[in-house]
Motif scaffolding. Structure first.
Motif, PDB file in Angstrom:
ATOM      1  N   GLN A 148      -9.632   4.104  -0.212  1.00  0.00           N
ATOM      2  CA  GLN A 148      -9.644   5.416   0.486  1.00  0.00           C
ATOM      3  C   GLN A 148     -10.289   5.308   1.845  1.00  0.00           C
ATOM      4  O   GLN A 148     -11.405   4.566   2.054  1.00  0.00           O
ATOM      5  N   SER A 185       0.888  -1.168  -0.132  1.00  0.00           N
ATOM      6  CA  SER A 185       0.120   0.099  -0.110  1.00  0.00           C
ATOM      7  C   SER A 185       0.880   1.340   0.197  1.00  0.00           C
ATOM      8  O   SER A 185       1.730   1.638   0.937  1.00  0.00           O
ATOM      9  N   SER A 186       0.803   1.972  -1.104  1.00  0.00           N
ATOM     10  CA  SER A 186       1.793   3.050  -1.351  1.00  0.00           C
ATOM     11  C   SER A 186       1.837   4.138   0.107  1.00  0.00           C
ATOM     12  O   SER A 186       2.605   4.619   0.280  1.00  0.00           O
ATOM     13  N   ASP A 187       0.652   4.463   0.424  1.00  0.00           N
ATOM     14  CA  ASP A 187       0.222   5.463   1.677  1.00  0.00           C
ATOM     15  C   ASP A 187       1.017   4.735   2.787  1.00  0.00           C
ATOM     16  O   ASP A 187       1.456   5.549   3.570  1.00  0.00           O
ATOM     17  N   THR A 215      -4.690  -0.878   0.930  1.00  0.00           N
ATOM     18  CA  THR A 215      -5.687   0.189   1.492  1.00  0.00           C
ATOM     19  C   THR A 215      -6.509   0.757   0.361  1.00  0.00           C
ATOM     20  O   THR A 215      -6.175   0.867  -0.722  1.00  0.00           O
ATOM     21  N   TYR A 252     -10.385  12.218   3.323  1.00  0.00           N
ATOM     22  CA  TYR A 252      -9.002  11.991   3.076  1.00  0.00           C
ATOM     23  C   TYR A 252      -8.843  11.005   1.940  1.00  0.00           C
ATOM     24  O   TYR A 252      -9.402  10.168   1.686  1.00  0.00           O
ATOM     25  N   GLU A 253      -7.620  11.337   1.130  1.00  0.00           N
ATOM     26  CA  GLU A 253      -7.410  10.710  -0.044  1.00  0.00           C
ATOM     27  C   GLU A 253      -7.095   9.493   0.249  1.00  0.00           C
ATOM     28  O   GLU A 253      -7.030   8.288  -0.471  1.00  0.00           O
ATOM     29  N   ASN A 254      -6.175   9.330   1.238  1.00  0.00           N
ATOM     30  CA  ASN A 254      -5.612   8.103   1.688  1.00  0.00           C
ATOM     31  C   ASN A 254      -4.750   8.104   3.183  1.00  0.00           C
ATOM     32  O   ASN A 254      -5.028   9.109   3.710  1.00  0.00           O
ATOM     33  N   TYR A 255      -4.388   7.111   3.540  1.00  0.00           N
ATOM     34  CA  TYR A 255      -3.840   7.131   5.090  1.00  0.00           C
ATOM     35  C   TYR A 255      -2.736   7.864   5.306  1.00  0.00           C
ATOM     36  O   TYR A 255      -2.653   8.284   6.463  1.00  0.00           O
ATOM     37  N   HIS A 256      -2.027   8.165   4.372  1.00  0.00           N
ATOM     38  CA  HIS A 256      -0.626   8.982   4.483  1.00  0.00           C
ATOM     39  C   HIS A 256      -1.178  10.545   4.922  1.00  0.00           C
ATOM     40  O   HIS A 256      -0.863  11.266   5.825  1.00  0.00           O
ATOM     41  N   GLU A 257      -2.156  10.737   4.009  1.00  0.00           N
ATOM     42  CA  GLU A 257      -2.656  12.215   4.141  1.00  0.00           C
ATOM     43  C   GLU A 257      -3.238  12.236   5.552  1.00  0.00           C
ATOM     44  O   GLU A 257      -3.256  13.283   6.284  1.00  0.00           O
TER      45      GLU A 257
END
Length: 398
Positions: free
Chosen positions: A67, A14-16, A65, A119-124
């Motif tokens: 969104q 998952s990139s995030d 993951t 939120y767009e992803n979990y990193h954000e």
């Protein structure tokens, strides 16, 4: 299909999550389906810099993951304050006790929705919450950061599923679901009703599900079992237990098939079970199994369907009986040991998948009530459903 041996949620897929780890955040995915960012600095009410952890339930597409559907986050620690020691009202949502898995319990829930509404992803998402806490930390000591480059890998070796139970995490019922994590469940007979029991129990965190049946899965079985087999599956005439194990092992790691009929000669194979679903026909074999379970002190649920044809329609009744050590006679008086009932259309393999599923539901609900998953004010041991007038009745409260 053999159980998967890989980690349930490989962070690098998952990139995030991978970006969080590369940036130095200490991330962990718990067995309860939460992403936890550890070592997050914040300011407490004494204007001291403390360290807590942020957690978010995960929305997944398999093992990667998706969104985030929820903008809130959980926090493990004191309620955070600004650099002057005043509570951060901008984050306030609610406080309580939130099980986020692996022994971690959050005390607070934060709510901070971005301008776009999600939120767009979990990193954000996680970095947004870290930043809200961090700016007040920086006012006291600008060198303190959540990027400590320590990584905690998922600890998933003992989890029952091949992928995370995000349904319980989204509903925040992990603690309740954990009440079903028994050591071993047995389903004796995986015909019409037993196969639906398996379908529902396989979605719980039971460690082992032993299924017993010596019959083969034939075409008529396909019309009263969950799912839709390929015609090649039917041509192969697999044993029922092997057919169902191959399907449900995709999800649950503890499916153990036993291609045998249980009777007086081998009923001791149920000796290590913590609960048993009896989905078998009557007769001497069933009587021997009931005798054995009673002698062992094992709780069990017996299911049964009695049908008849009248005026070109089907009528009859379903029943579920819960047998516990404190009232065996009550239960035994309800259990049918009859065989070869010429008036019972069910014995002719009539296709009643909906009734099989409902009968299974009654038994599984009884087990879940026994374990405290559901409220159990009535404490009934017997539940029946009569088709003709849709009458749901109960009895034998002890």
């Amino acid at each position: 299909m053999a159980p998967f041996s890989m980690s349930i949620i490989p962070i690098d897929r998952s990139s995030d999550l991978e970006l969080l780890r590369r940036e130095g955040y200490n991330v962990q995915v718990t067995g309860a389906g939460y992403l936890v960012v550890h070592d997050v600095p914040y300011v407490n009410s004494k204007r001291e810099i403390a360290v807590g952890a942020l957690a978010s339930n995960l929305d997944l597409a398999g093992d990667v993951t998706a969104q985030p559907q929820d903008h809130t986050a959980k926090f493990i620690g004191e309620y955070p304050c600004d650099s002057n020691g005043k509570p951060l009202e901008v984050l306030k949502h609610q406080s309580g006790s939130y099980d986020v898995g692996h022994g971690f319990v959050a005390q607070h829930s934060f709510s901070r929705k971005p301008a776009r509404g999600h939120y767009e992803n979990y990193h954000e998402k996680m970095t947004a919450y870290v930043a809200l806490l961090g700016k007040h930390v920086a006012a006291i000591d600008p060198l303190v950061t959540a990027k400590t480059h320590k990584v905690i890998e998922p600890e998933d070796d003992n989890l029952p599923f091949n992928y995370l139970d995000t349904a319980s995490a989204r509903a925040e019922i992990n603690t309740i679901t954990a009440r079903l994590a028994e050591d071993a469940i047995a389903i004796v007979g995986v015909g019409g009703t037993g196969s639906y029991v398996l379908d529902m129990v396989a979605k719980t965190p039971v460690k082992q599900i032993h299924i017993f049946d010596a019959d083969r899965f034939l075409t008529h079985n396909a019309f009263r079992a969950p799912g839709a087999p390929e015609i090649e599956d039917l041509r192969a005439q697999p044993l029922k237990v092997e057919y169902f194990a191959s399907i449900y092992a995709r999800m649950h790691r503890g499916i153990i098939p036993h291609p045998i009929h249980i009777d007086a000669t081998n009923a001791d194979k149920l000796g290590s079970m913590s609960f048993v679903f009896l989905c078998m026909e009557g007769g001497t074999a069933k009587r021997a199994v009931v005798d054995k379970l009673e002698a062992l002190g094992t709780p069990f649920a017996d299911v049964g369907i009695g049908l008849y044809a009248k005026r070109n329609s089907i009528g009859g009744m379903l029943r579920s009986i819960l047998s516990l050590p404190d009232a065996r006679e009550h239960a035994r008086s309800r259990i049918s040991f009859a065989t070869d009932d010429a008036n019972n259309e069910y014995d002719k393999n009539i296709q009643v998948a909906d009734l099989n599923a409902l009968n299974a539901c009654l038994a599984v609900i009884a087990w879940k009530k026994l374990r405290g998953f559901y409220f159990n004010l009535g404490k009934e041991r017997f539940v029946s459903y009569t088709i003709a007038n849709s009458l749901l009745a109960k009895g034998d409260s002890i």
